[in-house]
Design an enzyme around this catalytic site. Structure first.
Site, PDB file in Angstrom:
ATOM      1  N   ASN A   7       9.252 -11.659  10.148  1.00 16.93           N
ATOM      2  CA  ASN A   7       8.033 -11.515  10.941  1.00 16.93           C
ATOM      3  C   ASN A   7       7.100 -12.633  10.492  1.00 16.93           C
ATOM      4  OD1 ASN A   7       5.667 -10.805  12.132  1.00 16.93           O
ATOM      5  ND2 ASN A   7       5.621  -8.700  11.374  1.00 16.93           N
ATOM      6  N   ARG A  92      10.848 -11.132  14.796  1.00 18.13           N
ATOM      7  CA  ARG A  92       9.822 -10.492  15.627  1.00 18.13           C
ATOM      8  C   ARG A  92       9.110 -11.596  16.413  1.00 18.13           C
ATOM      9  NH1 ARG A  92       3.824  -8.867  14.189  1.00 18.13           N
ATOM     10  NH2 ARG A  92       3.360  -7.758  16.080  1.00 18.13           N
ATOM     11  N   HIS A 181       2.824  -3.911  20.281  1.00 20.13           N
ATOM     12  CA  HIS A 181       3.328  -2.864  19.373  1.00 20.13           C
ATOM     13  C   HIS A 181       4.528  -2.132  19.965  1.00 20.13           C
ATOM     14  CE1 HIS A 181      -1.030  -2.261  17.671  1.00 20.13           C
ATOM     15  NE2 HIS A 181      -0.355  -3.083  16.890  1.00 20.13           N
ATOM     16  N   LEU A 210      -2.014   3.703  15.259  1.00 20.25           N
ATOM     17  CA  LEU A 210      -3.386   3.462  14.813  1.00 20.25           C
ATOM     18  C   LEU A 210      -3.356   2.729  13.476  1.00 20.25           C
ATOM     19  CD1 LEU A 210      -4.797   7.057  15.571  1.00 20.25           C
ATOM     20  CD2 LEU A 210      -4.572   5.126  17.140  1.00 20.25           C
ATOM     21  N   GLY A 211      -3.427   1.420  13.537  1.00 25.03           N
ATOM     22  CA  GLY A 211      -3.465   0.610  12.314  1.00 25.03           C
ATOM     23  C   GLY A 211      -4.696  -0.257  12.390  1.00 25.03           C
ATOM     24  N   ARG A 242     -11.359  -5.562  16.393  1.00 23.30           N
ATOM     25  CA  ARG A 242     -11.369  -5.862  17.838  1.00 23.30           C
ATOM     26  C   ARG A 242     -12.144  -4.786  18.588  1.00 23.30           C
ATOM     27  NH1 ARG A 242      -5.212  -6.192  17.877  1.00 23.30           N
ATOM     28  NH2 ARG A 242      -4.805  -8.111  16.722  1.00 23.30           N
ATOM     29  N   ASP A 284     -11.786  -1.462   7.174  1.00 24.57           N
ATOM     30  CA  ASP A 284     -10.853  -0.503   6.577  1.00 24.57           C
ATOM     31  C   ASP A 284     -11.421   0.912   6.662  1.00 24.57           C
ATOM     32  OD1 ASP A 284      -9.376   1.100   4.666  1.00 24.57           O
ATOM     33  OD2 ASP A 284      -8.522  -0.791   3.968  1.00 24.57           O
ATOM     34  N   PHE A 285     -10.639   1.799   7.260  1.00 25.97           N
ATOM     35  CA  PHE A 285     -11.112   3.171   7.482  1.00 25.97           C
ATOM     36  C   PHE A 285     -11.451   3.889   6.180  1.00 25.97           C
ATOM     37  CE2 PHE A 285     -10.707   4.342  11.969  1.00 25.97           C
ATOM     38  CZ  PHE A 285     -10.256   3.126  12.448  1.00 25.97           C
ATOM     39  N   GLY A 332      -1.013   2.653   9.768  1.00 23.22           N
ATOM     40  CA  GLY A 332      -1.879   2.924   8.609  1.00 23.22           C
ATOM     41  C   GLY A 332      -2.824   4.108   8.750  1.00 23.22           C
ATOM     42  N   GLU A 335      -0.840   7.427   9.998  1.00 23.72           N
ATOM     43  CA  GLU A 335       0.034   8.035   8.987  1.00 23.72           C
ATOM     44  C   GLU A 335      -0.736   8.613   7.796  1.00 23.72           C
ATOM     45  OE1 GLU A 335       2.928   5.029   7.842  1.00 23.72           O
ATOM     46  OE2 GLU A 335       3.312   4.604   9.954  1.00 23.72           O
ATOM     47  N   ASN A 336      -1.932   8.058   7.545  1.00 21.60           N
ATOM     48  CA  ASN A 336      -2.618   8.411   6.290  1.00 21.60           C
ATOM     49  C   ASN A 336      -3.955   9.112   6.438  1.00 21.60           C
ATOM     50  OD1 ASN A 336      -0.789   7.120   4.322  1.00 21.60           O
ATOM     51  ND2 ASN A 336      -1.313   5.293   5.502  1.00 21.60           N
ATOM     52  N   GLU A 385       9.200  -0.845  12.202  1.00 24.60           N
ATOM     53  CA  GLU A 385       9.505  -1.892  13.186  1.00 24.60           C
ATOM     54  C   GLU A 385      10.683  -2.751  12.736  1.00 24.60           C
ATOM     55  OE1 GLU A 385       5.198  -2.370  12.942  1.00 24.60           O
ATOM     56  OE2 GLU A 385       5.276  -3.211  14.957  1.00 24.60           O
TER      57      GLU A 385
END
Ligand code: ADP
Length: 401
Positions: A7, A92, A181, A210-211, A242, A284-285, A332, A335-336, A385
């Site tokens: 990638n 990729r 994606h 959702l990353g 974005r 970053d969340f 990210g 999943e978390n 992926e």
């Protein structure tokens, strides 16, 4: 067959080596700062604690691929005796346009097409091509396959991909929704069908990737029928940096007010907006959630805006498919981020979505997180992926033997 998955970005490159006979990951790594001072490769042999870092000058992608190949055959850190063990390389590639609805064996003609498609993905395709060319130079006899981020979305019907602009822009310039994606959406949809033991042909699925970049897809009978990203990855959800969907006239309004060029405006929408833009804190969340917990109101608003958009797409896609069997969270945040999944699914019982707040307390592994009485099965499925790219690579190479 052993497969190398690449990638390749403009200054970094991620790779994995997989043994596809048992679908086992053997090694993975990352090359950073290609073409800059301080180029470095970090290589991990799976099953050992060994994380090998090697700082070597890598002025171009060719040297970067050379270092990858050295690492994977290294007597101490490597996983292959020599390069001839490698059956194929899977690359990729971000944009396959309308031409590539499936992965393809790379030849000169394909490379010419990818070059033409660089116009649609100027930030990504040129780097992908550099990676392919560098591999070809070093492994001239190894088959290479291109796996596209856009391919899975090519099944969308025209009503999903045509923009309400003069039709000639679609005909002349290919201005339409492509979606991205795709490899991830396809992988988690396949897993959802396997986990539920229901054929994809009988399922309506919404996949939420959702990353840092984020997109939602509607998948009916295994085919993508709509997705939130558009002509570029800028459309749709609010993302790390974005903006996602906005009124298009805001761009002319702000550029006039702030005296910005089209390019500068584009940069703001891609790099300075999203959750970073609203919160003013971070993309970053984890940082935003920490601030929200401390009472920061902008951080709290940011999380609500993000969730609001995901919920709006879920609702729209349920309407498009006239129902839903499975709602999948991946990448990210998906999943978390326990709290975010909770906000997204909150009070959607009338749509059949009932999250189990206890089962939802889980991170990073496959799980069903809906209540037993939930008509829709909600799932957490870590994306993979690279495995999907390796599977397609083996498939295409074997078909072309
Ligand atoms: P990409 O591949 O698009 O760069 P990822 O899928 O790796 O993105 O997602 C990265 C994002 O996931 C991070 O920016 C962070 O916001 C989010 N993330 C990772 N771990 C957590 C966590 N424990 N809680 C909340 N968010 C998380």
């Amino acid at each position: 067959m052993k497969v190398l998955v690449i990638n390749c970005g403009s200054s970094s490159l991620k790779y994995q080596v997989l043994d596809m006979d048992g679908e086992n990951l053997l090694a993975k790594g990352l090359v950073e700062r290609i073409g800059m001072d301080g180029s470095v490769i970090t290589h991990t042999k799976i099953g050992s604690d060994d994380k090998w870092k090697n700082e070597v000058p890598m002025p171009t992608h060719k040297e970067a691929i050379e270092q990858v190949l050295n690492a994977i055959v290294d007597p101490e850190h490597g996983v292959l005796h020599d390069m001839s063990e490698l059956g194929a390389v899977g690359h990729r590639v971000v944009h396959g346009g309308e031409r590539y609805a499936n992965s393809v064996l790379i030849d000169e003609k394909v490379l010419t097409h990818l070059d033409e498609l660089s116009e649609l993905a100027p930030l990504h395709n040129p780097a992908n091509i550099l990676g392919i060319r560098a591999c070809q130079k070093l492994m001239p006899n190894t088959p290479m396959v291109a796996v596209f981020d856009t391919a899975f979305h090519q099944t969308m019907p025209a009503e999903s991909y045509i923009y309400a602009l003069p039709y000639e822009y679609y005909e002349k310039y290919g201005v339409r929704r492509y979606g991205f994606h795709g490899t991830s959406h396809k992988y988690v949809a396949d897993r959802a069908s396997k986990i539920m033991n229901v054929s994809l042909d009988d399922m309506k699925i919404i996949t939420c990737h959702l990353g840092n970049g984020a997109s939602v897809s509607a998948i009916k009978r295994g085919k993508c029928i709509d997705t939130s990203m558009g002509f570029t990855p800028l459309e749709g959800l609010v993302m790390g940096t974005r903006c996602g969907d906005i009124d298009p006239s805001i761009t002319t309004y702000i550029s006039e007010k702030e005296n910005l060029s089209a390019e500068q405006m584009n940069e703001i929408m891609n790099k300075k907006s999203g959750v970073l833009g609203i919160s003013g804190i971070s993309s970053d969340f984890r940082d935003i959630e920490a601030a929200a917990e401390e009472g920061n109101e902008r951080a709290q608003l940011t999380l609500k805006v993000f969730a609001h958009k995901v919920r709006a797409y879920i609702g729209a896609f349920i309407a498009e498919m006239n129902g839903l069997d499975a709602l999948v969270f991946t990448a990210g945040v998906g999943e978390n981020d326990i709290a975010m999944r909770d906000i997204i699914c909150n009070d959607l019982g009338n749509l059949g979505i009932k999250l189990d707040l206890v089962k939802n307390k889980i991170r990073g592994r496959e799980a069903i997180i809906s209540r037993d009485d939930s008509p829709v099965t909600i799932m957490l499925i870590p994306t993979n992926e690279e495995l999907m790219i390796a599977r397609d690579t083996v498939d295409i190479v074997e078909k072309n033997r």
